[in-house]
Motif scaffolding. Structure first.
Motif, PDB file in Angstrom:
ATOM      1  N   ILE A 211       0.865  -1.179   0.000  1.00  9.80           N
ATOM      2  CA  ILE A 211       0.000   0.000   0.000  1.00  9.80           C
ATOM      3  C   ILE A 211       0.901   1.228   0.000  1.00  9.80           C
ATOM      4  CG2 ILE A 211      -1.718   1.352   1.274  1.00  9.80           C
ATOM      5  CD1 ILE A 211      -2.729  -1.255   2.493  1.00  9.80           C
ATOM      6  N   SER A 212       0.676   2.101  -0.955  1.00  8.94           N
ATOM      7  CA  SER A 212       1.413   3.361  -1.005  1.00  8.94           C
ATOM      8  C   SER A 212       0.408   4.491  -0.800  1.00  8.94           C
ATOM      9  CB  SER A 212       2.127   3.510  -2.360  1.00  8.94           C
ATOM     10  OG  SER A 212       3.073   4.559  -2.319  1.00  8.94           O
ATOM     11  N   CYS A 213       0.540   5.178   0.311  1.00  7.18           N
ATOM     12  CA  CYS A 213      -0.353   6.297   0.637  1.00  7.18           C
ATOM     13  C   CYS A 213       0.514   7.412   1.189  1.00  7.18           C
ATOM     14  CB  CYS A 213      -1.410   5.872   1.654  1.00  7.18           C
ATOM     15  SG  CYS A 213      -2.574   7.198   2.076  1.00  7.18           S
ATOM     16  N   ARG A 214       0.995   8.260   0.307  1.00  7.99           N
ATOM     17  CA  ARG A 214       1.992   9.246   0.716  1.00  7.99           C
ATOM     18  C   ARG A 214       1.431  10.659   0.660  1.00  7.99           C
ATOM     19  NH1 ARG A 214       7.304   9.200  -1.734  1.00  7.99           N
ATOM     20  NH2 ARG A 214       6.299   9.164  -3.766  1.00  7.99           N
ATOM     21  N   ASN A 215       1.752  11.411   1.699  1.00  7.59           N
ATOM     22  CA  ASN A 215       1.347  12.810   1.792  1.00  7.59           C
ATOM     23  C   ASN A 215      -0.176  12.964   1.796  1.00  7.59           C
ATOM     24  OD1 ASN A 215       4.188  13.719   1.551  1.00  7.59           O
ATOM     25  ND2 ASN A 215       3.990  12.922  -0.523  1.00  7.59           N
ATOM     26  N   VAL A 216      -0.818  12.029   2.467  1.00  7.91           N
ATOM     27  CA  VAL A 216      -2.262  12.090   2.684  1.00  7.91           C
ATOM     28  C   VAL A 216      -2.540  12.226   4.174  1.00  7.91           C
ATOM     29  CG1 VAL A 216      -4.442  10.842   2.489  1.00  7.91           C
ATOM     30  CG2 VAL A 216      -2.801  10.763   0.604  1.00  7.91           C
ATOM     31  N   LEU A 217      -1.858  11.422   4.985  1.00  5.54           N
ATOM     32  CA  LEU A 217      -2.104  11.423   6.433  1.00  5.54           C
ATOM     33  C   LEU A 217      -1.851  12.780   7.061  1.00  5.54           C
ATOM     34  CD1 LEU A 217      -0.483   8.001   7.448  1.00  5.54           C
ATOM     35  CD2 LEU A 217      -2.895   8.493   6.973  1.00  5.54           C
ATOM     36  N   ILE A 218      -0.953  13.578   6.488  1.00  8.66           N
ATOM     37  CA  ILE A 218      -0.640  14.887   7.084  1.00  8.66           C
ATOM     38  C   ILE A 218      -1.844  15.826   7.043  1.00  8.66           C
ATOM     39  CG2 ILE A 218       1.853  14.841   6.706  1.00  8.66           C
ATOM     40  CD1 ILE A 218       1.436  16.454   4.171  1.00  8.66           C
ATOM     41  N   TYR A 219      -2.844  15.501   6.237  1.00  6.75           N
ATOM     42  CA  TYR A 219      -4.025  16.345   6.152  1.00  6.75           C
ATOM     43  C   TYR A 219      -5.150  15.869   7.070  1.00  6.75           C
ATOM     44  CZ  TYR A 219      -1.578  18.238   2.149  1.00  6.75           C
ATOM     45  OH  TYR A 219      -0.637  18.826   1.337  1.00  6.75           O
ATOM     46  N   PHE A 220      -4.892  14.820   7.855  1.00  4.66           N
ATOM     47  CA  PHE A 220      -5.887  14.276   8.770  1.00  4.66           C
ATOM     48  C   PHE A 220      -5.560  14.679  10.205  1.00  4.66           C
ATOM     49  CE2 PHE A 220      -6.575  10.240   5.936  1.00  4.66           C
ATOM     50  CZ  PHE A 220      -7.152  11.037   4.962  1.00  4.66           C
ATOM     51  N   ILE A 244       4.521   5.512   3.381  1.00  6.78           N
ATOM     52  CA  ILE A 244       3.858   6.781   3.665  1.00  6.78           C
ATOM     53  C   ILE A 244       4.797   7.928   3.306  1.00  6.78           C
ATOM     54  CG2 ILE A 244       2.380   5.784   5.448  1.00  6.78           C
ATOM     55  CD1 ILE A 244       4.224   6.972   7.565  1.00  6.78           C
ATOM     56  N   GLY A 245       4.334   9.156   3.479  1.00  8.30           N
ATOM     57  CA  GLY A 245       5.089  10.320   3.047  1.00  8.30           C
ATOM     58  C   GLY A 245       6.289  10.641   3.922  1.00  8.30           C
ATOM     59  N   SER A 246       7.196  11.405   3.356  1.00  3.76           N
ATOM     60  CA  SER A 246       8.453  11.718   4.046  1.00  3.76           C
ATOM     61  C   SER A 246       8.233  12.515   5.323  1.00  3.76           C
ATOM     62  CB  SER A 246       9.380  12.486   3.100  1.00  3.76           C
ATOM     63  OG  SER A 246       8.777  13.705   2.674  1.00  3.76           O
ATOM     64  N   LYS A 247       7.125  13.252   5.416  1.00  6.54           N
ATOM     65  CA  LYS A 247       6.839  14.063   6.602  1.00  6.54           C
ATOM     66  C   LYS A 247       5.842  13.380   7.527  1.00  6.54           C
ATOM     67  CE  LYS A 247       7.781  18.426   4.229  1.00  6.54           C
ATOM     68  NZ  LYS A 247       7.226  19.750   3.793  1.00  6.54           N
ATOM     69  N   GLU A 248       5.545  12.113   7.234  1.00  8.19           N
ATOM     70  CA  GLU A 248       4.571  11.378   8.026  1.00  8.19           C
ATOM     71  C   GLU A 248       5.267  10.311   8.863  1.00  8.19           C
ATOM     72  OE1 GLU A 248       0.918  11.863   4.813  1.00  8.19           O
ATOM     73  OE2 GLU A 248       2.282  10.160   4.648  1.00  8.19           O
ATOM     74  N   SER A 249       4.580   9.825   9.884  1.00  7.71           N
ATOM     75  CA  SER A 249       5.162   8.824  10.764  1.00  7.71           C
ATOM     76  C   SER A 249       4.056   7.988  11.389  1.00  7.71           C
ATOM     77  CB  SER A 249       5.975   9.496  11.867  1.00  7.71           C
ATOM     78  OG  SER A 249       6.449   8.533  12.800  1.00  7.71           O
ATOM     79  N   LEU A 250       4.378   6.747  11.701  1.00  4.58           N
ATOM     80  CA  LEU A 250       3.465   5.903  12.461  1.00  4.58           C
ATOM     81  C   LEU A 250       3.779   5.929  13.957  1.00  4.58           C
ATOM     82  CD1 LEU A 250       3.139   2.656  10.253  1.00  4.58           C
ATOM     83  CD2 LEU A 250       1.908   4.826  10.063  1.00  4.58           C
ATOM     84  N   ALA A 260       6.264  -2.854  11.609  1.00  4.49           N
ATOM     85  CA  ALA A 260       7.677  -2.733  11.956  1.00  4.49           C
ATOM     86  C   ALA A 260       8.359  -1.890  10.885  1.00  4.49           C
ATOM     87  CB  ALA A 260       8.338  -4.109  12.017  1.00  4.49           C
ATOM     88  N   PRO A 261       9.251  -0.969  11.278  1.00  5.43           N
ATOM     89  CA  PRO A 261       9.985  -0.214  10.267  1.00  5.43           C
ATOM     90  C   PRO A 261      10.766  -1.175   9.370  1.00  5.43           C
ATOM     91  CG  PRO A 261      10.293   0.745  12.452  1.00  5.43           C
ATOM     92  CD  PRO A 261       9.626  -0.575  12.653  1.00  5.43           C
ATOM     93  N   PHE A 262      10.720  -0.938   8.066  1.00  3.88           N
ATOM     94  CA  PHE A 262      11.434  -1.795   7.119  1.00  3.88           C
ATOM     95  C   PHE A 262      12.566  -1.008   6.450  1.00  3.88           C
ATOM     96  CE2 PHE A 262      12.036  -4.002   3.043  1.00  3.88           C
ATOM     97  CZ  PHE A 262      12.335  -5.272   3.522  1.00  3.88           C
ATOM     98  N   VAL A 263      12.245   0.132   5.892  1.00  2.00           N
ATOM     99  CA  VAL A 263      13.271   1.075   5.427  1.00  2.00           C
ATOM    100  C   VAL A 263      12.944   2.388   6.125  1.00  2.00           C
ATOM    101  CG1 VAL A 263      14.445   2.124   3.458  1.00  2.00           C
ATOM    102  CG2 VAL A 263      13.323  -0.100   3.187  1.00  2.00           C
ATOM    103  N   ARG A 264      13.523   2.565   7.291  1.00  2.00           N
ATOM    104  CA  ARG A 264      13.117   3.647   8.185  1.00  2.00           C
ATOM    105  C   ARG A 264      13.227   5.019   7.537  1.00  2.00           C
ATOM    106  NH1 ARG A 264      12.591   3.367  13.703  1.00  2.00           N
ATOM    107  NH2 ARG A 264      13.717   1.373  13.717  1.00  2.00           N
ATOM    108  N   GLU A 265      14.354   5.260   6.850  1.00  4.69           N
ATOM    109  CA  GLU A 265      14.585   6.607   6.308  1.00  4.69           C
ATOM    110  C   GLU A 265      13.630   6.947   5.167  1.00  4.69           C
ATOM    111  OE1 GLU A 265      17.579   3.775   4.399  1.00  4.69           O
ATOM    112  OE2 GLU A 265      16.626   4.105   6.356  1.00  4.69           O
ATOM    113  N   GLN A 266      13.012   5.938   4.542  1.00  2.00           N
ATOM    114  CA  GLN A 266      12.072   6.196   3.451  1.00  2.00           C
ATOM    115  C   GLN A 266      10.621   5.960   3.866  1.00  2.00           C
ATOM    116  OE1 GLN A 266      12.910   7.709   0.840  1.00  2.00           O
ATOM    117  NE2 GLN A 266      15.128   7.537   1.024  1.00  2.00           N
ATOM    118  N   LYS A 267      10.398   5.765   5.171  1.00  5.31           N
ATOM    119  CA  LYS A 267       9.057   5.606   5.725  1.00  5.31           C
ATOM    120  C   LYS A 267       8.310   4.425   5.091  1.00  5.31           C
ATOM    121  CE  LYS A 267       9.750   9.133   8.353  1.00  5.31           C
ATOM    122  NZ  LYS A 267       8.905  10.334   8.373  1.00  5.31           N
TER     123      LYS A 267
END
Length: 274
Positions: A211-220, A244-250, A260-267
């Motif tokens: 699932i690729s959902c990038r730069n969407v969660l920041i608007y919630f 997820i997006g570069s400015k987003e986090s779980l 679990a983080p898989f590629v942490r720096e790329q979210k």
């Protein structure tokens, strides 16, 4: 007009949109929603947000225009190339082990993310075993995504991003130039299901491998972020991947324990096998 009155008007408008049209923006980040509504008010020459509410309730042709303000349609192909390089180099080897694949592009906007992934999967030899699901709440955005037509003046940036992402071909192999437009090949979307889907109100969307959902969660707001992340967890196969997006986090999500983080720096996260 006082800020307090504007805030009341915004809440009334969002309630009206939900009750009359069933579009639920009530848990979107309020600062972003307010900024967009003020832009709409000024563009349309209204004197208040209440005037927007009246216009939208009494003229259905205003709804698509308002949705264009309230939903984010700004993206680019292979945006944040490091993300796509990480998918190519670290996620794809795991995806190769499946005989068939499902990929969900949630909040697909005008389709740039979808075509980026379709090209990447084609280059990696996975296209014919993959079904893509491209969803958005904005019908106009879905229509644009299905068309796959972008201004030629954006292609240079798309091409640079593609090369930086580790592209194995030339981006020009995938589109036809027609005056000031680039028309992307129909083969890139022949295995794509385009569908209206709301992360606010709709249910899980099949058993996905990515699932690729990038730069969407920041608007919630936080509650809606938790709902969306929970939906992704329900929608992923065990061991499936979420980007997820570069400015987003779980990190602060109530649903974080499922990933679990898989590629942490790329979210990029992986659903745990519980």
């Amino acid at each position: 007009m006082s800020e307090h009155i504007e805030d009341i008007e915004i809440q009334l408008l969002l309630d009206a949109l939900y009750r009359h049209y069933h579009y639920d923006f009530r848990h979107y980040a309020r600062a972003s929603i307010k900024r967009r509504l003020l832009q709409a008010r000024d563009k349309w020459g209204f004197d208040s947000i209440s005037a927007i509410q009246s216009a939208v309730l009494h003229d259905e042709t205003m709804l698509p225009q308002l949705l264009d303000f309230l939903t984010v349609q700004v993206s680019e192909m292979f945006r944040d190339p490091g993300y796509f390089r990480a998918l190519r180099e670290q996620v794809v080897p795991h995806l190769r082990t499946y005989p068939s694949l499902k990929v969900w592009v949630a909040g697909c906007s005008n389709g740039e993310e979808l075509y980026s992934l379709a090209i990447l999967f084609a280059e990696e030899g996975l296209a014919q075993r993959t079904i893509f699901y491209a969803t958005d709440i904005n019908p106009a955005a879905l229509k644009a995504a299905q068309a796959g037509i972008y201004p030629m003046d954006r292609i240079r940036l798309f091409t640079e991003n593609h090369q930086l992402s580790g592209g194995r071909s030339s981006l020009s192999d995938y589109y036809t130039a027609n005056y000031d437009r680039a028309i992307f090949d129909k083969s890139l979307r022949e295995r794509t299901v385009f569908s209206d889907h709301s992360l606010v109100t709709d249910a899980a969307f099949g058993e996905m491998h990515l699932i690729s959902c990038r730069n969407v969660l920041i608007y919630f707001d936080r509650a809606l972020q938790d709902r969306a992340v929970g939906l992704f967890g329900e929608s992923l196969a065990r061991g499936g991947f979420l980007g997820i997006g570069s400015k987003e986090s779980l990190r602060f999500s109530n649903q974080a324990a499922a990933f679990a983080p898989f590629v942490r720096e790329q979210k990029i996260y992986r659903r745990k096998s519980l």
